[in-house]
Enzyme design. Structure first.
Site, PDB file in Angstrom:
ATOM      1  N   SER A   1      15.946   7.989  12.799  1.00  0.00           N
ATOM      2  CA  SER A   1      15.718   7.758  13.952  1.00  0.00           C
ATOM      3  C   SER A   1      16.954   7.431  15.108  1.00  0.00           C
ATOM      4  O   SER A   1      16.860   7.766  16.225  1.00  0.00           O
ATOM      5  CB  SER A   1      14.500   6.739  14.379  1.00  0.00           C
ATOM      6  OG  SER A   1      13.256   7.415  13.941  1.00  0.00           O
TER       7      SER A   1
ATOM      8  N   LYS B   1       1.954   1.055  11.399  1.00  0.00           N
ATOM      9  CA  LYS B   1       1.248   1.806  12.437  1.00  0.00           C
ATOM     10  C   LYS B   1       0.003   1.192  13.028  1.00  0.00           C
ATOM     11  O   LYS B   1      -0.212   1.150  14.151  1.00  0.00           O
ATOM     12  CB  LYS B   1       1.295   3.308  12.258  1.00  0.00           C
ATOM     13  CG  LYS B   1       2.472   3.844  12.270  1.00  0.00           C
ATOM     14  CD  LYS B   1       2.478   5.451  12.104  1.00  0.00           C
ATOM     15  CE  LYS B   1       3.763   6.072  11.687  1.00  0.00           C
ATOM     16  NZ  LYS B   1       3.973   7.563  11.900  1.00  0.00           N
TER      17      LYS B   1
ATOM     18  N   ASP C   1       2.967  11.197  17.169  1.00  0.00           N
ATOM     19  CA  ASP C   1       3.287  11.983  16.204  1.00  0.00           C
ATOM     20  C   ASP C   1       2.608  13.324  16.384  1.00  0.00           C
ATOM     21  O   ASP C   1       3.042  14.224  16.003  1.00  0.00           O
ATOM     22  CB  ASP C   1       2.591  11.291  14.914  1.00  0.00           C
ATOM     23  CG  ASP C   1       3.448  10.016  14.338  1.00  0.00           C
ATOM     24  OD1 ASP C   1       4.613  10.062  14.464  1.00  0.00           O
ATOM     25  OD2 ASP C   1       2.759   9.126  14.038  1.00  0.00           O
TER      26      ASP C   1
ATOM     27  N   GLY D   1      -5.788  10.321   5.042  1.00  0.00           N
ATOM     28  CA  GLY D   1      -5.009   9.080   5.174  1.00  0.00           C
ATOM     29  C   GLY D   1      -4.523   8.911   6.656  1.00  0.00           C
ATOM     30  O   GLY D   1      -4.956   9.465   7.489  1.00  0.00           O
TER      31      GLY D   1
ATOM     32  N   ARG E   1      -8.491  14.825  -1.670  1.00  0.00           N
ATOM     33  CA  ARG E   1      -8.782  14.518  -3.197  1.00  0.00           C
ATOM     34  C   ARG E   1      -9.922  14.188  -3.171  1.00  0.00           C
ATOM     35  O   ARG E   1     -10.801  13.958  -4.084  1.00  0.00           O
ATOM     36  CB  ARG E   1      -7.509  13.759  -3.677  1.00  0.00           C
ATOM     37  CG  ARG E   1      -7.573  13.568  -5.165  1.00  0.00           C
ATOM     38  CD  ARG E   1      -6.301  12.894  -5.640  1.00  0.00           C
ATOM     39  NE  ARG E   1      -5.892  11.684  -4.913  1.00  0.00           N
ATOM     40  CZ  ARG E   1      -4.673  10.831  -5.048  1.00  0.00           C
ATOM     41  NH1 ARG E   1      -4.081  11.280  -6.020  1.00  0.00           N
ATOM     42  NH2 ARG E   1      -4.729   9.846  -4.479  1.00  0.00           N
TER      43      ARG E   1
HETATM   44  P1  ATR Z   1      -0.411   8.078   4.681  1.00  0.00           P
HETATM   45  O1  ATR Z   1      -0.490   7.092   5.912  1.00  0.00           O
HETATM   46  O2  ATR Z   1       0.951   8.326   4.434  1.00  0.00           O
HETATM   47  O3  ATR Z   1      -1.533   9.133   5.088  1.00  0.00           O
HETATM   48  P2  ATR Z   1      -2.367   6.916   3.014  1.00  0.00           P
HETATM   49  O4  ATR Z   1      -3.303   6.486   4.060  1.00  0.00           O
HETATM   50  O5  ATR Z   1      -2.424   6.019   1.619  1.00  0.00           O
HETATM   51  O6  ATR Z   1      -1.061   7.188   3.515  1.00  0.00           O
HETATM   52  O7  ATR Z   1      -2.976   8.538   2.570  1.00  0.00           O
HETATM   53  C1  ATR Z   1      -2.377   9.239   1.545  1.00  0.00           C
HETATM   54  C2  ATR Z   1      -3.165  10.578   1.300  1.00  0.00           C
HETATM   55  O8  ATR Z   1      -2.622  11.370   0.577  1.00  0.00           O
HETATM   56  C3  ATR Z   1      -4.448  10.333   1.168  1.00  0.00           C
HETATM   57  O9  ATR Z   1      -5.341  11.411   1.689  1.00  0.00           O
HETATM   58  C4  ATR Z   1      -4.396  10.552  -0.513  1.00  0.00           C
HETATM   59  O10 ATR Z   1      -5.611  11.155  -1.128  1.00  0.00           O
HETATM   60  P3  ATR Z   1      -6.735  10.149  -1.618  1.00  0.00           P
HETATM   61  O11 ATR Z   1      -7.631   9.712  -0.277  1.00  0.00           O
HETATM   62  O12 ATR Z   1      -7.570  10.984  -2.422  1.00  0.00           O
HETATM   63  O13 ATR Z   1      -6.157   8.895  -2.195  1.00  0.00           O
HETATM   64  C5  ATR Z   1      -3.398  11.738  -0.379  1.00  0.00           C
HETATM   65  N1  ATR Z   1      -2.612  11.940  -1.737  1.00  0.00           N
HETATM   66  C6  ATR Z   1      -1.861  10.886  -2.008  1.00  0.00           C
HETATM   67  N2  ATR Z   1      -1.395  11.204  -3.524  1.00  0.00           N
HETATM   68  C7  ATR Z   1      -2.098  12.434  -3.707  1.00  0.00           C
HETATM   69  C8  ATR Z   1      -1.833  13.701  -4.649  1.00  0.00           C
HETATM   70  N3  ATR Z   1      -1.157  13.261  -5.678  1.00  0.00           N
HETATM   71  N4  ATR Z   1      -2.747  14.736  -4.635  1.00  0.00           N
HETATM   72  C9  ATR Z   1      -3.495  14.938  -3.615  1.00  0.00           C
HETATM   73  N5  ATR Z   1      -3.686  13.830  -2.565  1.00  0.00           N
HETATM   74  C10 ATR Z   1      -2.789  12.981  -2.465  1.00  0.00           C
END
Ligand code: ATR
Length: 290
Positions: free
Chosen positions: A28, A77, A113, A140, A163
């Site tokens: 940034s 955030k 975003d 997420g 997932r």
């Molecule tokens: P962010 O703010 O980056 O979105 P987050 O709120 O922790 O971080 O969300 C991460 C997202 O990536 C979630 O949707 C998570 O799936 P889960 O809800 O099942 O945890 C997904 N995610 C993370 N690692 C993953 C993986 N190896 N395969 C599939 N989904 C994954």
């Protein structure tokens, strides 16, 4: 060799920064200094690493010392959303703030975003989202942050796959009123809720961070698909490589990064930078520093 343009100003620069944890990797400062040079704006933009339990104190100190605006990155955030005295409609819809501005009556919070992602897809990658089928992977913070802007782009259908299926279902239920208002079919769940091929598949999971593949039905991607990873790095992610093998056009999130920054710059300075040359230079810069 092209030299960086150095402009000397007589007055003190207006101070901006990005706050995160970690934040050392952030591009940034470089992006905003490019915009400032382009538009003749006298700014200074730095990185601030806030302790995980010290975000509010860090932000308060920055503004008390005369700072004008902040970008907020992971994992703060939601904290920024709570801290802001007033928020824009798009920040309210996303439930997250990535841009703070010091106004005379308090801190104004915005979220750039979603518009950054949509502008990159529609303007830079030339894919209009209206009436398209979109598959969003992840449920997420990142997925939630871009969902309102994706729905506002009026796709025919948006399917959220995660997932943990329950989180995708919950997100779809939360945004159901907005989707209905915009006549978009919105569904959420596990990988089996996505049937057939999609015009665009967006990876908003954090799977690329751990170099893993997010779960999705491979029928979703065909030759006509744009596969977009919100993550960016010098090398294509596993998701992008898989999509490429399935014949899709692929993109990482570098364009989105620059476009959301351009929108933040506009929120702070009221001037819109030209993002195209900055995206191009950033891609080269990332390859060199890989
Ligand atoms: P962010 O703010 O980056 O979105 P987050 O709120 O922790 O971080 O969300 C991460 C997202 O990536 C979630 O949707 C998570 O799936 P889960 O809800 O099942 O945890 C997904 N995610 C993370 N690692 C993953 C993986 N190896 N395969 C599939 N989904 C994954």
């Amino acid at each position: 060799m092209r030299r960086a343009m150095i402009i000397k100003y007589r007055t003190k620069p207006a101070r901006y920064a990005v706050v995160g944890h970690p934040v050392e990797h952030s591009q940034s400062p470089w992006i905003h200094h490019c915009f400032a040079a382009q538009l003749g704006e006298n700014i200074d933009y730095t990185r601030l690493r806030a302790p995980l339990d010290g975000f509010v104190a860090c932000v308060r100190r920055f503004f008390a010392e005369g700072g004008r605006g902040l970008n907020i990155t992971l994992p703060f955030k939601l904290d920024a959303y709570v801290l802001a005295d007033a928020v824009s409609p798009r920040a309210a819809a996303a439930g997250a703030v990535n841009t703070l501005r010091a106004d005379t009556d308090g801190l104004y919070g915005d979220n750039t975003d979603g518009v950054g992602l949509v502008r990159d897809i529609e303007h830079n990658l030339k894919l209009a989202l209206k009436q398209r089928r979109i598959l969003l992977l992840g449920a997420g913070g990142a997925a939630r942050g871009v969902l309102p802007a994706l729905l506002e782009a009026a796709p025919a259908e948006l399917v959220i796959v995660n997932r943990t299926a329950a989180r995708a279902l919950e997100l779809a239920q939360h945004f159901a009123p907005l989707a209905e208002h915009l006549a978009c079919k919105l569904r959420g769940g596990g990988e089996n809720v996505a049937r057939g091929a999609f015009d665009i598949v967006i990876n908003a999971t954090s799977a690329s961070v751990t170099a893993t593949q997010p779960c999705f039905n491979s029928c979703a991607i065909t030759e006509g698909t744009l596969a977009y990873d919100l993550m960016y790095g010098a090398q294509p992610s596993i998701f992008m490589r898989t999509a490429q093998r399935l014949g899709a056009r692929v993109s990482n999130g570098v364009g989105m990064l620059v476009e959301q920054a351009a929108e933040s710059f506009f929120v702070w300075r009221g001037k819109r930078p030209n993002s195209a040359p900055v995206i191009e230079q950033l891609r080269v810069r990332m390859l060199k520093t890989a």
